[in-house]
Design a protein around this motif. Structure first.
Motif, mmCIF file in Angstrom:
data_model
loop_
_atom_site.group_PDB
_atom_site.id
_atom_site.type_symbol
_atom_site.label_atom_id
_atom_site.label_comp_id
_atom_site.label_asym_id
_atom_site.label_seq_id
_atom_site.Cartn_x
_atom_site.Cartn_y
_atom_site.Cartn_z
ATOM 1 N N ASP A 1 3.739 -0.899 6.398
ATOM 2 C CA ASP A 1 2.760 0.042 6.083
ATOM 3 C C ASP A 1 2.946 1.101 7.195
ATOM 4 O OD1 ASP A 1 1.624 -0.757 8.727
ATOM 5 O OD2 ASP A 1 0.118 -2.197 7.758
ATOM 6 N N THR A 2 1.865 2.087 6.978
ATOM 7 C CA THR A 2 2.058 3.394 7.956
ATOM 8 C C THR A 2 1.473 3.113 9.245
ATOM 9 O OG1 THR A 2 0.131 4.191 7.061
ATOM 10 C CG2 THR A 2 1.910 4.640 5.712
ATOM 11 N N SER A 3 1.175 1.888 9.765
ATOM 12 C CA SER A 3 0.758 1.740 11.047
ATOM 13 C C SER A 3 1.686 1.852 12.225
ATOM 14 C CB SER A 3 -0.351 0.565 11.115
ATOM 15 O OG SER A 3 0.658 -0.615 11.126
ATOM 16 N N TYR A 4 2.966 1.774 11.740
ATOM 17 C CA TYR A 4 4.087 1.866 12.643
ATOM 18 C C TYR A 4 4.154 3.315 13.221
ATOM 19 C CZ TYR A 4 5.035 -2.863 11.417
ATOM 20 O OH TYR A 4 5.014 -4.002 11.286
ATOM 21 N N ASP A 5 4.786 3.433 14.485
ATOM 22 C CA ASP A 5 4.939 4.772 15.241
ATOM 23 C C ASP A 5 6.420 5.355 14.713
ATOM 24 O OD1 ASP A 5 2.641 4.705 17.076
ATOM 25 O OD2 ASP A 5 3.529 2.943 17.726
ATOM 26 N N ILE A 6 7.283 4.499 14.636
ATOM 27 C CA ILE A 6 8.979 4.780 14.523
ATOM 28 C C ILE A 6 9.479 3.857 13.544
ATOM 29 C CG2 ILE A 6 11.005 5.056 15.637
ATOM 30 C CD1 ILE A 6 9.251 5.524 18.055
ATOM 31 N N TYR A 7 10.101 4.408 12.529
ATOM 32 C CA TYR A 7 10.827 3.724 11.469
ATOM 33 C C TYR A 7 12.283 4.148 11.664
ATOM 34 C CZ TYR A 7 6.163 3.377 9.543
ATOM 35 O OH TYR A 7 4.861 3.184 9.333
ATOM 36 N N ILE A 8 13.233 3.110 11.487
ATOM 37 C CA ILE A 8 14.485 3.131 11.328
ATOM 38 C C ILE A 8 14.854 2.439 9.970
ATOM 39 C CG2 ILE A 8 16.833 2.587 12.348
ATOM 40 C CD1 ILE A 8 15.087 4.270 14.270
ATOM 41 N N SER A 9 15.643 3.376 9.279
ATOM 42 C CA SER A 9 15.757 3.094 7.635
ATOM 43 C C SER A 9 17.706 2.958 7.666
ATOM 44 C CB SER A 9 15.519 4.019 6.878
ATOM 45 O OG SER A 9 15.809 3.629 5.605
ATOM 46 N N SER A 10 17.923 1.751 7.397
ATOM 47 C CA SER A 10 19.397 1.479 7.533
ATOM 48 C C SER A 10 20.035 1.965 6.402
ATOM 49 C CB SER A 10 19.677 -0.314 7.591
ATOM 50 O OG SER A 10 19.519 -0.740 6.457
ATOM 51 N N GLY A 11 21.641 1.476 6.486
ATOM 52 C CA GLY A 11 22.434 1.593 5.673
ATOM 53 C C GLY A 11 22.446 0.621 4.645
ATOM 54 N N GLY A 12 23.343 0.600 3.440
ATOM 55 C CA GLY A 12 23.475 -0.505 2.454
ATOM 56 C C GLY A 12 24.658 -0.146 1.488
ATOM 57 N N PRO A 13 24.671 -1.172 0.775
ATOM 58 C CA PRO A 13 25.909 -1.077 -0.488
ATOM 59 C C PRO A 13 25.188 -0.455 -1.556
ATOM 60 C CG PRO A 13 24.632 -3.417 -0.135
ATOM 61 C CD PRO A 13 24.029 -2.479 0.857
ATOM 62 N N GLY A 14 26.051 0.097 -2.546
ATOM 63 C CA GLY A 14 25.651 0.259 -3.930
ATOM 64 C C GLY A 14 25.483 1.890 -4.012
ATOM 65 N N ASN A 15 24.765 2.096 -5.157
ATOM 66 C CA ASN A 15 24.579 3.277 -5.671
ATOM 67 C C ASN A 15 23.238 3.840 -4.995
ATOM 68 O OD1 ASN A 15 23.741 5.611 -7.383
ATOM 69 N ND2 ASN A 15 24.676 4.910 -9.130
ATOM 70 N N PRO A 16 23.173 4.649 -4.471
ATOM 71 C CA PRO A 16 21.809 5.215 -3.923
ATOM 72 C C PRO A 16 20.885 5.869 -4.750
ATOM 73 C CG PRO A 16 23.492 6.966 -3.471
ATOM 74 C CD PRO A 16 24.345 5.697 -3.922
ATOM 75 N N LEU A 17 21.421 5.966 -6.101
ATOM 76 C CA LEU A 17 20.399 6.539 -7.035
ATOM 77 C C LEU A 17 19.766 5.533 -7.751
ATOM 78 C CD1 LEU A 17 22.861 9.407 -8.524
ATOM 79 C CD2 LEU A 17 20.992 9.498 -6.524
ATOM 80 N N GLU A 18 20.137 4.322 -7.666
ATOM 81 C CA GLU A 18 19.659 3.070 -8.393
ATOM 82 C C GLU A 18 18.805 2.263 -7.685
ATOM 83 O OE1 GLU A 18 22.698 1.337 -10.059
ATOM 84 O OE2 GLU A 18 23.274 2.825 -11.745
ATOM 85 N N GLY A 19 17.785 1.557 -8.267
ATOM 86 C CA GLY A 19 16.832 0.534 -7.762
ATOM 87 C C GLY A 19 16.437 -0.195 -8.798
ATOM 88 N N ASP A 20 15.627 -1.352 -8.509
ATOM 89 C CA ASP A 20 15.096 -2.105 -9.568
ATOM 90 C C ASP A 20 13.935 -2.016 -10.040
ATOM 91 O OD1 ASP A 20 13.425 -3.042 -7.494
ATOM 92 O OD2 ASP A 20 14.103 -5.081 -7.464
ATOM 93 N N GLY A 21 13.260 -0.711 -9.590
ATOM 94 C CA GLY A 21 11.951 -0.163 -10.039
ATOM 95 C C GLY A 21 10.831 -0.845 -9.129
ATOM 96 N N ILE A 22 11.251 -1.710 -8.371
ATOM 97 C CA ILE A 22 10.052 -2.453 -7.566
ATOM 98 C C ILE A 22 10.269 -2.028 -6.145
ATOM 99 C CG2 ILE A 22 9.096 -4.667 -6.758
ATOM 100 C CD1 ILE A 22 10.032 -5.905 -9.391
ATOM 101 N N TRP A 23 11.399 -2.526 -5.479
ATOM 102 C CA TRP A 23 11.503 -2.127 -4.091
ATOM 103 C C TRP A 23 11.729 -0.700 -3.873
ATOM 104 C CZ3 TRP A 23 15.492 0.540 -2.103
ATOM 105 C CH2 TRP A 23 16.999 0.623 -2.913
#
Length: 274
Positions: free
Chosen positions: A51-73
């Motif tokens: 949720d938005t209660s955190y002060d700092i967020y670190i968003s990692s790398g990862g595999p695959g096409n960055p333009l695609e998701g499953d419509g949920i996550w």
């Protein structure tokens, strides 16, 4: 009265694939244990988004096409980004700080419409030079790094063709570009962007720590994987740069620790002023 510990959320976009990135991020965060607690969220495998209660967020790398998701996550992920951006834009305090790495950097650049996310003609892999722009030379996270500085680069996708009008509207700045390639016609990828005072993203992996990275890639099974995918020449070149620890040490010590340290200080200052 003592100030409470800051809360850091790590958004894991590795989709359950074993990697060195999360371990390196954890080691960096452990250095801030006196002033901050952290929690990992498995975004792509378990649809976990903080949720938005955190002060700092670190968003990692990862595999695959960055333009695609499953419509949920991906929808949950982008919703969080929009909420944090709106929080800051509305002038609410304390501000929310977020750092994007590689895959998540590509995702947010696409989400904000900053340019074209395209697949490279061939993967970029190794310890490579990264060149600062005039904005990068003045930026608090990059100003003390040499020009060029070195970082681990591992990507099939890239940000090119920046939409400068969108950059201007958002107040975003291009901080770094990939290595100069005079022998090819391809456009240089944008390697780092400051989206706002609180949002920063990089295409490379500043969390890579040279000693543990060398030990990891020196294992025969990992050497075999790299050679099979990228070739022996790229493997040998990477190991040469990793063993020259100065190439990565300054990047490792400056960027993510600097981001966290600056965020904690600014959050503390904003509380005093609010």
């Amino acid at each position: 009265m003592l100030d409470r510990k800051k809360k850091i959320a790590v958004l894991d976009l590795y989709n359950g694939i074993p990697n060195q990135g999360l371990r390196c991020i954890r080691e960096i965060l452990d250095k801030f244990s006196a002033v901050a607690d952290y929690q990992f969220f498995d975004v792509r495998t378990k649809n976990e988004v903080p949720d938005t209660s955190y002060d700092i967020y670190i968003s990692s790398g990862g595999p695959g096409n960055p333009l695609e998701g499953d419509g949920i996550w991906d929808k949950k992920y982008y919703s969080l980004i929009d909420q944090l951006w709106e929080h800051n834009a509305n002038g609410d305090y304390p501000k929310k700080y977020i750092f994007f790495i590689c895959h998540s950097y590509q995702m947010v650049c696409h989400h904000f419409g900053l340019g074209d996310i395209t697949k490279r003609k061939s993967p970029s892999f190794g310890v490579l030079p990264i060149h600062k722009t005039k904005h990068g030379k003045a930026d608090e996270l990059f100003s003390k790094l040499p020009d060029p500085f070195f970082a681990v680069d591992s990507r099939d996708w890239q940000l090119i063709q920046p939409r400068l009008k969108v950059f201007e509207e958002k107040g975003a700045k291009i901080l770094a570009l990939e290595k100069i390639r005079t022998h090819v016609e391809y456009e240089r990828a944008i390697m780092a962007v400051r989206f706002s005072e609180e949002f920063v993203g990089v295409q490379f992996h500043p969390e890579a720590e040279p000693v543990s990275m060398e030990a990891h890639f020196a294992k025969p099974e990992n050497e075999e994987k790299v050679v099979a995918t990228y070739g022996k020449k790229k493997y040998d070149n990477m190991m040469t740069h990793i063993r020259d620890t100065d190439n990565l040490e300054s990047t490792y010590n400056s960027i993510i620790p600097g981001f966290i340290d600056n965020a904690i200080k600014k959050i503390g200052l904003s509380k005093q002023l609010s």
